[in-house]
Write a protein that holds these residues in place. Sequence first.
Motif, PDB file in Angstrom:
ATOM      1  N   HIS A  69       0.842  -1.188   0.000  1.00  0.00           N
ATOM      2  CA  HIS A  69       0.000   0.000   0.000  1.00  0.00           C
ATOM      3  C   HIS A  69       0.883   1.246   0.000  1.00  0.00           C
ATOM      4  O   HIS A  69       1.715   1.400   0.890  1.00  0.00           O
ATOM      5  N   PRO A  70       0.693   2.127  -0.966  1.00  0.00           N
ATOM      6  CA  PRO A  70       1.575   3.300  -1.060  1.00  0.00           C
ATOM      7  C   PRO A  70       1.659   4.089   0.246  1.00  0.00           C
ATOM      8  O   PRO A  70       2.745   4.444   0.696  1.00  0.00           O
ATOM      9  N   ILE A  71       0.499   4.360   0.876  1.00  0.00           N
ATOM     10  CA  ILE A  71       0.504   5.190   2.090  1.00  0.00           C
ATOM     11  C   ILE A  71       1.233   4.472   3.217  1.00  0.00           C
ATOM     12  O   ILE A  71       1.965   5.067   3.999  1.00  0.00           O
ATOM     13  N   LYS A  72       1.023   3.156   3.273  1.00  0.00           N
ATOM     14  CA  LYS A  72       1.612   2.391   4.373  1.00  0.00           C
ATOM     15  C   LYS A  72       3.095   2.112   4.132  1.00  0.00           C
ATOM     16  O   LYS A  72       3.845   1.871   5.073  1.00  0.00           O
ATOM     17  N   TYR A  75       5.614   4.446   5.862  1.00  0.00           N
ATOM     18  CA  TYR A  75       5.644   4.182   7.295  1.00  0.00           C
ATOM     19  C   TYR A  75       6.381   2.877   7.588  1.00  0.00           C
ATOM     20  O   TYR A  75       7.216   2.811   8.500  1.00  0.00           O
ATOM     21  N   ARG A  78      10.123   3.043   7.404  1.00  0.00           N
ATOM     22  CA  ARG A  78      10.631   3.778   8.565  1.00  0.00           C
ATOM     23  C   ARG A  78      10.578   2.896   9.820  1.00  0.00           C
ATOM     24  O   ARG A  78      11.504   2.873  10.633  1.00  0.00           O
ATOM     25  N   ASP A  79       9.460   2.190   9.954  1.00  0.00           N
ATOM     26  CA  ASP A  79       9.255   1.388  11.162  1.00  0.00           C
ATOM     27  C   ASP A  79      10.183   0.172  11.208  1.00  0.00           C
ATOM     28  O   ASP A  79      10.591  -0.249  12.288  1.00  0.00           O
ATOM     29  N   ARG A  82      13.445   1.607  12.495  1.00  0.00           N
ATOM     30  CA  ARG A  82      13.278   2.109  13.859  1.00  0.00           C
ATOM     31  C   ARG A  82      13.130   0.953  14.844  1.00  0.00           C
ATOM     32  O   ARG A  82      13.713   0.964  15.931  1.00  0.00           O
TER      33      ARG A  82
ATOM     34  N   TYR B  28      -7.669  -1.080  20.154  1.00  0.00           N
ATOM     35  CA  TYR B  28      -6.310  -0.664  20.462  1.00  0.00           C
ATOM     36  C   TYR B  28      -6.257   0.830  20.804  1.00  0.00           C
ATOM     37  O   TYR B  28      -5.420   1.267  21.583  1.00  0.00           O
ATOM     38  N   ALA B  60      -8.525   5.273   2.281  1.00  0.00           N
ATOM     39  CA  ALA B  60      -7.457   6.028   1.618  1.00  0.00           C
ATOM     40  C   ALA B  60      -6.228   5.151   1.395  1.00  0.00           C
ATOM     41  O   ALA B  60      -5.512   5.298   0.414  1.00  0.00           O
ATOM     42  N   ALA B  61      -5.982   4.211   2.322  1.00  0.00           N
ATOM     43  CA  ALA B  61      -4.795   3.373   2.222  1.00  0.00           C
ATOM     44  C   ALA B  61      -5.112   2.009   1.619  1.00  0.00           C
ATOM     45  O   ALA B  61      -4.265   1.122   1.598  1.00  0.00           O
ATOM     46  N   GLU B  62      -6.353   1.840   1.157  1.00  0.00           N
ATOM     47  CA  GLU B  62      -6.796   0.552   0.597  1.00  0.00           C
ATOM     48  C   GLU B  62      -6.594  -0.588   1.586  1.00  0.00           C
ATOM     49  O   GLU B  62      -6.167  -1.686   1.221  1.00  0.00           O
ATOM     50  N   LEU B  63      -6.861  -0.318   2.845  1.00  0.00           N
ATOM     51  CA  LEU B  63      -6.726  -1.347   3.877  1.00  0.00           C
ATOM     52  C   LEU B  63      -8.108  -1.808   4.314  1.00  0.00           C
ATOM     53  O   LEU B  63      -9.113  -1.159   4.053  1.00  0.00           O
ATOM     54  N   VAL B 179      -5.476  12.020   6.899  1.00  0.00           N
ATOM     55  CA  VAL B 179      -4.993  11.250   5.740  1.00  0.00           C
ATOM     56  C   VAL B 179      -3.820  11.982   5.081  1.00  0.00           C
ATOM     57  O   VAL B 179      -2.800  11.377   4.739  1.00  0.00           O
ATOM     58  N   PHE B 184      -3.034   6.239   8.708  1.00  0.00           N
ATOM     59  CA  PHE B 184      -3.758   5.182   7.986  1.00  0.00           C
ATOM     60  C   PHE B 184      -4.339   4.150   8.931  1.00  0.00           C
ATOM     61  O   PHE B 184      -4.711   3.052   8.525  1.00  0.00           O
ATOM     62  N   GLU B 194       7.345  12.456  13.813  1.00  0.00           N
ATOM     63  CA  GLU B 194       7.589  11.023  13.651  1.00  0.00           C
ATOM     64  C   GLU B 194       6.269  10.263  13.830  1.00  0.00           C
ATOM     65  O   GLU B 194       5.580  10.443  14.831  1.00  0.00           O
ATOM     66  N   PRO B 195       5.917   9.393  12.858  1.00  0.00           N
ATOM     67  CA  PRO B 195       4.659   8.649  12.977  1.00  0.00           C
ATOM     68  C   PRO B 195       4.845   7.328  13.732  1.00  0.00           C
ATOM     69  O   PRO B 195       5.820   6.601  13.507  1.00  0.00           O
ATOM     70  N   PHE B 196       3.909   7.045  14.630  1.00  0.00           N
ATOM     71  CA  PHE B 196       3.881   5.754  15.337  1.00  0.00           C
ATOM     72  C   PHE B 196       2.485   5.180  15.187  1.00  0.00           C
ATOM     73  O   PHE B 196       1.502   5.836  15.519  1.00  0.00           O
ATOM     74  N   TRP B 197       2.396   3.959  14.716  1.00  0.00           N
ATOM     75  CA  TRP B 197       1.090   3.340  14.481  1.00  0.00           C
ATOM     76  C   TRP B 197       0.887   2.166  15.424  1.00  0.00           C
ATOM     77  O   TRP B 197       1.708   1.243  15.439  1.00  0.00           O
ATOM     78  N   ARG B 201       3.189   0.320  19.872  1.00  0.00           N
ATOM     79  CA  ARG B 201       4.383   1.151  19.749  1.00  0.00           C
ATOM     80  C   ARG B 201       4.673   1.926  21.037  1.00  0.00           C
ATOM     81  O   ARG B 201       5.561   2.768  21.076  1.00  0.00           O
TER      82      ARG B 201
END
Lengths: 217, 217
Positions: A69-72, A75, A78-79, A82, B28, B60-63, B179, B184, B194-197, B201
């Motif tokens: 997935h492009p958006i994911k 991330y 990076r993850d 990290r 979560y 948006a992320a096709e998830l 978005v 996502f 910095e993104p954390f999902w 995390r």
Amino acid sequence: MHESPFAARSGSPARPPIQFYFDFSSPYAYIASEWIDAVAARHGRTVQWQAILLGVTFQAAELKPPVAHPIKRDYALRDFERSAHFAGLPYRQPETFPIPTQNAARVFWWLHDTQGASQAVGFARAGLRAYFTRGVVLSDPAQLRALLAELGLDADAAEQAWQDQTWKQRLRGVNEAAVAAGVFGAPFFMIDGEPFWGNDRQPQIERWLARGPFTRL
Amino acid sequence: MHESPFAARSGSPARPPIQFYFDFSSPYAYIASEWIDAVAARHGRTVQWQAILLGVTFQAAELKPPVAHPIKRDYALRDFERSAHFAGLPYRQPETFPIPTQNAARVFWWLHDTQGASQAVGFARAGLRAYFTRGVVLSDPAQLRALLAELGLDADAAEQAWQDQTWKQRLRGVNEAAVAAGVFGAPFFMIDGEPFWGNDRQPQIERWLARGPFTRL
């Protein structure tokens, strides 16, 4: 099975080994491969390493890899790094990623069945490190052969094995058994029948091993 | 913004608040909602809570949500409860799950903009707890109204707000901004860019807050 000093001291019966499912192309499996044996040993457990093909389990569960997935993707890249650094490990994102890993997985099972689990695990650890720290492309026959030679293993015999129906069939059987057991990703752990998915379940795995179930489900 | 005692003592400049994205239907996010403020406070940070619609970010992320896949569903339901118990929290899997959460999210932004962030956060915490420990179905107008009354909030005004174009548009804007920022899933955290999902995390977030970046990416 090696009897742990803890189990021996406490007089408790030997507990079943941890099942550790990994794919040679999974960054999170690489990270987990560096701690699973030590964590298990601290709790008097052994680990059975299971090389699988993540693509097969994704397909069975109708999932896609995170980088699809492009958006994911941003991330995830990076993850990966990290999370490796968080675990105190070196990491270099391979330029060729992900890769098909059936040859490496067949070599794993060939080593496992003909030379023993510890030889296979040694190869698995080295393969994961080579791919995720030096960019050794395990799907490239020449690079896989070079790695095998580096490890003192017989590259000719290994290549024969990965082209042999016997080891193709062996890997297929392992994949089918994994899917049947509910495995849908990597790394995946089965401990006393309890499934744990992901390198990030390490804290829960440690608590489970130390004190047993903490859920009423 | 409230100046933290740590920042004041160390003489360091105020650091930006943590952005915490959640959906009222995410187990979560419920778990994370119970620790994020305390963790932030320990490191002299504040938190900006952002109610979003997970469905919009998934699209948006096709998830797909984890429970959409039959194989993954069993694991997910088990992991929700196990992860809550691991965090020391009560959890009861709602029978109606997942649920549409636009009404609750609009109420959040209505409270946020008309009564302040702390009122909105109080409602968010109570809503997540009500859904994930008592099965209060937030998508059911009667149950949402009853919860609001229980919290001493004006249920009539809240219902008017969730039917009002103003708050529909407000939530739409928040979703679009999320978005655009790369969100996502939920919970999702943005800390110093910095993104954390994911709730899992938390250990990495704690280290980031304590010692800053630990990745070279």
